[in-house]
Design a protein around this motif. Sequence first.
Motif, short mmCIF file in Angstrom:
data_model
loop_
_atom_site.label_atom_id
_atom_site.label_comp_id
_atom_site.label_asym_id
_atom_site.label_seq_id
_atom_site.Cartn_x
_atom_site.Cartn_y
_atom_site.Cartn_z
N GLN A 80 -0.52 4.90 -15.02
CA GLN A 80 -0.97 5.24 -13.67
C GLN A 80 -0.10 6.33 -13.03
N GLU A 81 1.24 6.18 -13.19
CA GLU A 81 2.15 7.12 -12.54
C GLU A 81 2.07 8.52 -13.13
N ASN A 82 1.48 8.66 -14.33
CA ASN A 82 1.37 9.98 -14.97
C ASN A 82 0.03 10.65 -14.75
N SER A 83 -0.87 10.00 -14.05
CA SER A 83 -2.21 10.54 -13.85
C SER A 83 -2.19 11.67 -12.81
N PRO A 84 -3.08 12.66 -12.94
CA PRO A 84 -3.18 13.72 -11.93
C PRO A 84 -3.46 13.18 -10.54
N ALA A 85 -4.21 12.08 -10.47
CA ALA A 85 -4.54 11.50 -9.17
C ALA A 85 -3.29 11.10 -8.41
N VAL A 86 -2.29 10.60 -9.13
CA VAL A 86 -1.05 10.15 -8.49
C VAL A 86 -0.03 11.28 -8.40
N LYS A 87 0.19 11.99 -9.52
CA LYS A 87 1.24 13.00 -9.56
C LYS A 87 0.90 14.23 -8.71
N THR A 88 -0.36 14.67 -8.79
CA THR A 88 -0.73 15.91 -8.12
C THR A 88 -1.30 15.69 -6.72
N CYS A 99 -2.78 10.18 -4.67
CA CYS A 99 -3.81 9.19 -4.37
C CYS A 99 -3.27 7.77 -4.55
N LEU A 100 -3.95 6.83 -3.96
CA LEU A 100 -3.63 5.42 -4.14
C LEU A 100 -4.57 4.85 -5.19
N ILE A 101 -4.03 4.01 -6.08
CA ILE A 101 -4.82 3.41 -7.15
C ILE A 101 -5.06 1.94 -6.83
N ASN A 102 -6.32 1.56 -6.77
CA ASN A 102 -6.70 0.20 -6.42
C ASN A 102 -7.28 -0.50 -7.63
N SER A 162 -3.81 7.13 -17.37
CA SER A 162 -3.18 8.45 -17.29
C SER A 162 -4.19 9.57 -17.05
N GLY A 163 -5.47 9.32 -17.28
CA GLY A 163 -6.48 10.36 -17.08
C GLY A 163 -7.17 10.30 -15.73
N LEU A 164 -6.73 9.43 -14.84
CA LEU A 164 -7.36 9.31 -13.52
C LEU A 164 -7.21 10.59 -12.72
N VAL A 165 -8.30 11.00 -12.05
CA VAL A 165 -8.26 12.18 -11.19
C VAL A 165 -8.86 11.83 -9.84
N LYS A 166 -8.54 12.61 -8.87
CA LYS A 166 -9.02 12.40 -7.51
C LYS A 166 -10.55 12.43 -7.46
N GLY A 167 -11.12 11.48 -6.75
CA GLY A 167 -12.57 11.44 -6.58
C GLY A 167 -13.33 10.71 -7.68
N LYS A 168 -12.63 10.20 -8.69
CA LYS A 168 -13.28 9.50 -9.80
C LYS A 168 -12.74 8.08 -9.91
N SER A 169 -13.63 7.14 -10.24
CA SER A 169 -13.23 5.75 -10.47
C SER A 169 -13.38 5.42 -11.94
N LEU A 170 -12.70 4.37 -12.37
CA LEU A 170 -12.81 3.91 -13.75
C LEU A 170 -13.74 2.69 -13.79
N HIS A 171 -14.74 2.73 -14.65
CA HIS A 171 -15.73 1.66 -14.74
C HIS A 171 -15.60 0.91 -16.06
N VAL A 172 -16.28 -0.22 -16.15
CA VAL A 172 -16.24 -1.04 -17.36
C VAL A 172 -16.66 -0.24 -18.58
N ASN A 173 -17.69 0.59 -18.44
CA ASN A 173 -18.16 1.37 -19.58
C ASN A 173 -17.14 2.40 -20.06
N SER A 187 -10.34 1.98 -8.68
CA SER A 187 -10.81 3.02 -7.77
C SER A 187 -9.64 3.91 -7.36
N VAL A 188 -9.95 5.17 -7.11
CA VAL A 188 -8.95 6.15 -6.70
C VAL A 188 -9.19 6.49 -5.24
N VAL A 189 -8.21 6.20 -4.41
CA VAL A 189 -8.35 6.41 -2.97
C VAL A 189 -7.51 7.61 -2.55
N ALA A 190 -8.18 8.60 -1.97
CA ALA A 190 -7.47 9.80 -1.53
C ALA A 190 -6.57 9.47 -0.35
N PRO A 191 -5.42 10.14 -0.25
CA PRO A 191 -4.51 9.87 0.88
C PRO A 191 -5.14 10.28 2.20
#
Length: 207
Positions: free
Chosen positions: A110-118, A121-124, A148-159, A181-185
Amino acid sequence: MKFVAFERAKQGTGASRRLRITGRTPGIVYGGTGEPLLIELDHNALWHALKKEAFHSTILDMELNGKESKVLLRDVQVHPYKQLVLHIDFQRVEANTKLSMRVPLHFSGQENSPAVKTDACLINHVITELEVACLPADLPEFIAVDLSGLVKGKSLHVNDLVLPKGTVAVTHGKPNPVVVSVVAPVEEVAAPVAAPAADAKGKKGKK
């Protein structure tokens, strides 16, 4: 994991209460081709086993009368405020019969994902375990989830999850539930600058 159980002859509220006083926990084993079997377990050993994740999500080896059998933990009743297990249920496992089981999700990266590092964002974590269906031999202890691949505006789903071989997700009719889910600051908006306060005395008009 392995645990030892003993046959229990008496049943009923009074018998169970007396059993707990002696440091034993009443339980039952059901399912498969055998009849339901009343058992009892050492309470202290059971209490410590219940603190381990694997006791809840993997196939267990139950030793009873010198013989071992495969079972799954299905239900635990705990006293509302005492450290006391009131009753426990196990289900027999047959090698050729598919089973459904809730398996914990282990998150990493999680800490290495673009959503967090760049994007800060908050990860829920919407869900922390997933129900799967599989044969007993394919039941995983946990499911690894790489964030690690999480980006802003995208969520991770079961599929999006990579499930172990032989397992399928059970979603009970829900189409592709959200796992993370990825929550923007929240952007801070600068407060407007207040107008200078008028002179307390004010200016009197000219006479």
